[in-house]
Design a protein around this motif. Structure first.
Motif, PDB file in Angstrom:
ATOM      1  N   THR A  38       0.842  -1.190   0.000  1.00 11.44           N
ATOM      2  CA  THR A  38       0.000   0.000   0.000  1.00 11.44           C
ATOM      3  C   THR A  38       0.880   1.243   0.000  1.00 11.44           C
ATOM      4  O   THR A  38       1.802   1.356   0.802  1.00 11.44           O
ATOM      5  N   THR A  46      -3.460   0.913  -3.451  1.00 11.32           N
ATOM      6  CA  THR A  46      -4.236   1.366  -2.300  1.00 11.32           C
ATOM      7  C   THR A  46      -4.791   0.217  -1.467  1.00 11.32           C
ATOM      8  O   THR A  46      -5.321   0.449  -0.389  1.00 11.32           O
ATOM      9  N   GLU A  75      -4.879  -5.309  -5.645  1.00  8.47           N
ATOM     10  CA  GLU A  75      -5.153  -4.169  -6.515  1.00  8.47           C
ATOM     11  C   GLU A  75      -5.504  -4.663  -7.910  1.00  8.47           C
ATOM     12  O   GLU A  75      -4.793  -5.506  -8.468  1.00  8.47           O
TER      13      GLU A  75
END
Length: 86
Positions: free
Chosen positions: A36, A56, A60
């Protein structure tokens, strides 16, 4: 010579798992360690960065929709994985 790849097993290296590979529209990056906030780039066969962004989530999803079939390189930190788009 025509080269045709019909299936590539899920790609894994020390840090990343990318699936599915080959890709039709999008693929998912999963990691054994926290990514992240890391940045990624997807590079086409001519060396152009076609997509970039920040990770994020622990998993992902990245879309290659609208991109032509071919080989792409996913770079995250010091890791690179080749992706085939059908």
């Amino acid at each position: 010579t025509n080269l045709s790849i019909t299936a590539v097993p899920e790609i894994e290296n020390d840090e990343l798992t990318v699936s599915p590979n080959p890709v039709t529209t999008s693929f998912t990056i999963a990691s054994k360690k926290e990514l992240t906030g890391s940045h990624y780039k997807v590079i086409n066969s001519t060396g152009q960065i076609i997509k970039k962004g920040s990770i994020t989530n622990k998993k992902e999803m990245i879309s290659l929709e609208g991109q032509p079939s071919g080989l792409y390189i996913l770079k995250i930190n010091n890791s690179s994985i080749t992706i085939l788009k059908n």
